[in-house]
Design an enzyme around this catalytic site. Structure first.
Site: not given
Length: 526
Positions: A276, A347, A400
């Site tokens: 990321e 995400k 993440c």
């Protein structure tokens, strides 16, 4: 024994000693987690139980729990301050971030202690009640207002260890409930009751810990991973967050990722994984028509290879409004000019104050948006779901923060064969944060029976087997630059947790609360 109990009672009821012991209990519990691994810190939980029940009022128990929670999250989350040191103009905010986060999250520990003080039954069954209430508030911490499931109690066992394997049955919350109950059984030695009963409860707690370790050891004895034909290259270019934002740095960063991507290896990788935030530019900029950087990335890939990389991207919705996403994008080289977008994962679980501002209109009016340098919020993608790749098994991406959350990976017919976790832990430097993040992400492997491929800009990047163990020689630590070339491990059989989620956790929780339920029913009949 009576003299010891009297001295302990004096410590548990004195004002300043209670404050000190409450803070100490939180710090001790935090030291159980990586990188410390101080397992004697589990005594923090019976200490908190005793402090709560010896509080004169429910309010007093709340403050005891809050102090313990503050100490726990101060030690466990101090690294968030590091993100504010990346930009010198924001450095003044670092102490506030490091203290306000534990102050807020500590409310959950305070709530657990207060409810326990209000409803704790007489007798040694209170050990189960405390563990169940603590487990309930841990679950709430992971879900309320999108949740913050950092370092739940169960994750104090290092992922891949024998005891951690119970997460394959009951998840990390179930493991936490059992661990806290077993530790609190030792607190029975300082509780009212006959000596025989108190010693019996303490021995039962020891037996539970032994059972966790023995059961996990048996599971790991048969855990022999086998590789698939799919070769994956993880790229870690070791680019510090603070050195990414000049034109000169950008050119160097692109060159480093391109060089590592095309570096010769023992076998040609089928997949190349970038972390990321690898490049300080959006996907729309890097791969705009005629953009030289996109062409350089395309030349680094060979026909048939696929690049999985984290990029911010924008698109215009049906209402004409621009929306921005934090995405994992699969780019495939089909042998022709340019790269083809094979899949996009947006995400779903965003970071408050990092990717969106809660109550954005109100907070924006206060000027906080300019302080956190967010021109606009990211939009949340749909509920996490696996994506299909042209030359590799089906995969569940987790970007993440999403790797903290159990239950984002489906089982059954929709089950993927592996998880890819891309993260930008460069924000937190060489602190405990990246090591704890690795541990938490590894629990998703234990819970699902799936291998995890983890890529970060500065470490820790790793290949994690389906039992939560980092495979030997397939890890790049903080500050290292290079690639990991590895064959993707085969998944293990679907786990009980993967099939039923938190069901067993709720069954155990209800069992722990059963003394309260029975007492309530008797009270109504009376």
């Amino acid at each position: 024994m009576t003299g010891i109990q009297d001295r302990l009672s004096s410590l548990l009821t004195g004002r300043w000693s209670r404050i000190g012991l409450a803070l100490a209990s939180g710090v001790l519990a935090a030291l159980v987690h990586p990188p410390f691994g101080f397992l004697p810190g589990l005594v923090a939980y019976p200490l908190l139980m005793l402090l709560s029940e010896r509080s004169g009022t429910v309010r007093g128990a709340f403050w005891v729990g809050w102090l313990a929670g503050f100490g726990y999250f101060l030690v466990g989350c101090w690294w968030v301050a590091e993100a504010f040191l990346v930009n010198p103009a924001q450095a003044w905010m670092a102490p506030f971030a490091a203290s306000l986060l534990p102050a807020g999250i500590g409310l959950f520990w305070g709530g657990a202690a207060a409810v326990y003080r209000r409803f704790a039954p007489a007798g040694l069954s209170r050990v189960l009640v405390f563990a169940a209430l603590f487990g309930l508030f841990e679950w709430l911490r992971g879900h309320v207002l999108t949740g913050f499931p950092w370092n739940p109690a169960g994750a104090g066992w290092a992922a891949g260890s024998a005891a951690s394997q119970f997460a394959s049955i009951a998840g990390v919350y179930g493991l936490g409930l059992v661990t806290v109950a077993a530790a609190c059984a030792l607190g029975a030695l300082a509780s009212p009751g006959t000596r025989k009963a108190r010693v019996g409860v303490a021995l039962a707690g020891v037996a539970v810990i032994v059972a966790l370790i023995v059961g996990g050891t048996v599971r790991l004895a048969g855990a022999e991973g086998t590789p698939t034909p799919t070769v994956i290259r993880i790229v870690q270019a070791n680019v510090d967050q603070e050195s990414k934002w000049t034109p000169e740095a950008y050119r160097s960063i692109v060159d480093r990722y391109v060089a590592l991507t095309g570096q010769p290896g023992a076998a040609l990788p089928d997949l190349v994984v970038w972390p990321e935030g690898a490049l300080p530019a959006s996907f729309d900029t890097v791969f705009a028509p005629g953009a030289l950087d996109g062409e350089a990335i395309g030349r680094a890939l060979q026909p048939g290879q696929t690049l999985l990389a984290g990029f911010a991207r924008g698109e215009r919705g049906e209402d004409g409004q621009a929306r921005y996403y934090n995405s994992l994008i699969a780019l495939n080289d089909e042998g022709g000019p340019g790269l083809r977008v094979a899949a996009i994962y947006d995400k779903h679980r965003l970071v408050p104050f990092g990717e969106f501002l809660p109550l954005g209109g109100v907070i924006g009016a206060l000027g906080i948006r300019s302080l956190v340098h967010m021109p606009a919020d990211f939009s949340a993608g749909p509920t996490p779901a696996p994506i299909d790749l042209p030359n590799a098994p089906r995969v569940q991406p987790l970007i993440c923060y999403e790797s903290l959350y159990p239950g984002f990976t489906p089982a059954g017919r929709g089950r993927p064969e592996w998880i890819v976790n891309i993260s930008n832990d460069a924000w937190f430097g060489a602190t405990s944060g990246p090591l704890q993040h690795l541990n938490l992400a590894s629990y998703r492997a234990i819970e699902t029976g799936l291998p995890v491929i983890r890529a970060t800009p500065t470490g820790v990047s790793a290949v994690i087997d389906p039992w939560g163990r980092v495979i030997e020689g397939q890890r790049l630590d903080s500050g290292e630059s290079g690639v990991i070339d590895a064959r993707l491990p085969r998944p293990a059989a679907a786990t009980l947790y993967g099939r039923f989620g938190d069901l067993l956790f709720w069954v155990m929780l209800l069992g722990g609360l059963s003394p309260l339920i029975v007492a309530g029913l008797r009270g109504r009949r009376a």
